[in-house]
Design a protein around this motif. Structure first.
Motif, PDB file in Angstrom:
ATOM      1  N   VAL A 125      69.990 140.767  57.476  1.00 28.27           N
ATOM      2  CA  VAL A 125      68.710 140.507  58.163  1.00 28.27           C
ATOM      3  C   VAL A 125      67.571 140.738  57.172  1.00 28.27           C
ATOM      4  CG1 VAL A 125      67.214 141.163  60.081  1.00 28.27           C
ATOM      5  CG2 VAL A 125      69.712 141.293  60.338  1.00 28.27           C
ATOM      6  N   PHE A 126      66.756 139.710  57.000  1.00 28.86           N
ATOM      7  CA  PHE A 126      65.714 139.743  55.979  1.00 28.86           C
ATOM      8  C   PHE A 126      64.329 139.955  56.609  1.00 28.86           C
ATOM      9  CE2 PHE A 126      62.992 137.252  52.987  1.00 28.86           C
ATOM     10  CZ  PHE A 126      63.193 138.061  51.873  1.00 28.86           C
ATOM     11  N   LYS A 127      64.160 139.419  57.825  1.00 27.90           N
ATOM     12  CA  LYS A 127      62.849 139.549  58.480  1.00 27.90           C
ATOM     13  C   LYS A 127      63.026 139.396  59.995  1.00 27.90           C
ATOM     14  CE  LYS A 127      58.188 137.748  57.995  1.00 27.90           C
ATOM     15  NZ  LYS A 127      57.344 136.696  57.484  1.00 27.90           N
ATOM     16  N   ILE A 128      62.285 140.196  60.762  1.00 30.12           N
ATOM     17  CA  ILE A 128      62.280 140.032  62.229  1.00 30.12           C
ATOM     18  C   ILE A 128      60.825 140.107  62.670  1.00 30.12           C
ATOM     19  CG2 ILE A 128      63.114 140.904  64.457  1.00 30.12           C
ATOM     20  CD1 ILE A 128      65.206 142.526  63.044  1.00 30.12           C
ATOM     21  N   THR A 129      60.351 139.062  63.368  1.00 26.26           N
ATOM     22  CA  THR A 129      58.977 139.137  63.878  1.00 26.26           C
ATOM     23  C   THR A 129      58.928 138.608  65.313  1.00 26.26           C
ATOM     24  OG1 THR A 129      58.582 137.031  62.768  1.00 26.26           O
ATOM     25  CG2 THR A 129      57.595 138.936  61.751  1.00 26.26           C
TER      26      THR A 129
END
Ligand code: FAD
Ligand code: FES
Length: 351
Positions: A125-129
């Motif tokens: 997981v690289f980014k969660i927004t």
């Protein structure tokens, strides 16, 4: 009497599980690939053991209906658990749920050749927004393999860690960016996977996906104008299609109708507006069904199908890509066929 029958049934099930052996069985796939297995387990299990990733969302409990294959011979009688997912005309063709077909003898199956290409994909997981109050945008970086090929519109399956459960999520990113998979996930209250993604998934977590899967993808060999209709997370595969068309310089005319309740439910708006500014043959038409006074909305209003009916030009030289809730898709198909698009040129994923 009932108690005796129940006891007998339990004894038979246990005896079959532990005492009956079926010996060596051959599973022939697409008349060319052969697996030799010790019978007694389900087709779905043998596929998974041999890294053939037939879609499945329920871990083999016969509740998702995704794991359909065509059994040419050796599959035995269809089970009551399968009947709800397999219409009568498909039963005649031998369509079965792979999780319900126990391999007891040699068996001959046909599966979509694309499934033989599907892989297990390890990602981080690289980014969660947050995109809206109940939709998250997840960027996953591929570790192994370092990149994959997929068609814009296809989906992957997300394995819920520590379980055998998978859920399908459409890829929202461009296929040219094969080392990244982006997802757009809506929280389904009480839902196992979407709650996991919204509440527990964290940066740098390692996740297993399988895929790519799906017949919903951009037909690149066509030069027809394109109508896209989306709602909610139906944005995901359509975004992948649009990003791909952008990278190809938007060679075809595209109208994208996106339905939301109020302005708070719109997302990727700036990106889509920019696409519209850069390509005169792309038109983005968001519509709100219940705009709030504070939205100060001057765009289209009403159900997305009403907006399509009002704005879309008539004509048979168009094809359509639809993604969203089933009622929206069903209503859209009616409008599109009335406008002159043939049903064979309407592609959709309902979820
Ligand atoms: C081809 C395909 C692509 C998909 N792509 C996406 C995507 O890009 N983004 C996305 O968010 N979802 C997508 N889905 C839906 C997704 O696979 C899951 O079904 C969804 O996230 C719910 O899973 P869950 O484990 O949270 O809920 P579950 O534990 O499976 O279900 C919990 C309860 O919610 C109900 N339920 C399940 N799904 C819905 C729903 N959509 N609306 C209302 N109630 C529901 C179930 O009937 C059950 O009662 C896609 C589905 C398919 C088939
Ligand atoms: S895996 Fe869900 S029905 Fe077979």
């Amino acid at each position: 009497m009932n108690a005796i029958l129940l006891a007998l049934a339990i004894v038979l099930v246990v005896a079959e599980k532990f005492l009956v052996t079926y010996g060596e069985c051959k599973i022939t796939i697409n008349k060319e690939k052969m697996l030799t297995v010790n019978g007694g387990n389900t087709l779905l299990n043998y596929f998974a053991e041999n890294k053939i990733f037939v879609p499945s969302a329920c871990g083999g409990k016969a509740t998702c209906g995704y794991c359909k294959v065509e059994v040419l011979s050796g599959g035995g009688r269809i089970l009551p658990t399968e009947e709800v997912f397999i219409p009568r005309q498909d039963r005649i063709k031998g369509i079965r749920l792979a999780c319900q077909v126990k391999v007891k003898n040699d068996i001959d199956v046909l599966i979509s050749p694309d499934l033989l290409e599907a892989k297990e994909i390890k990602v981080t997981v690289f980014k969660i927004t947050d995109l809206t109050s109940d939709i998250k945008y997840i960027i996953l970086k591929l570790d192994d393999p370092p990149s994959i090929k997929f068609k814009p519109g296809q989906y992957v399956q997300f394995k819920i860690p520590e379980t055998d459960e998978f859920r399908a999520y459409s890829i929202a990113s461009s296929p040219l960016q094969g080392n990244i998979i982006e997802l757009v996930v809506r929280l389904v209250p009480g839902g196992m996977c979407s709650t996991y993604i919204h509440e527990a998934l964290d940066l740098y977590d390692q996740i297993t996906l399988t895929g790519p899967f799906g017949e919903f993808y951009l037909r690149e060999d066509s030069d027809r104008d394109i109508i896209c209709i989306g709602g909610g997370c139906g944005m995901a595969p359509i975004r992948s299609i649009l990003l791909h068309l952008k990278e190809k310089n938007m060679p075809r005319k595209v109208m994208y109708f996106f339905g939301a309740r109020s302005k708070l439910d719109l997302f990727f708006t700036e990106e889509l507006n920019e696409l519209e500014r850069n390509f005169s043959n792309f038109k983005y038409i968001p519509a709100l069904s219940e705009p709030k006074p504070q939205d100060n909305w001057i765009g289209e209003t009403g159900l997305i199908t009403q907006v399509v009916e009002r704005i879309m030009p008539e004509g048979s030289n168009q094809e359509a890509y639809l993604c969203g809730p089933p009622p929206m898709i069903d209503a859209s198909i009616k409008v599109l066929t009335k406008k002159g698009i043939r049903e064979i040129h309407i592609y959709y994923d309902k979820f």
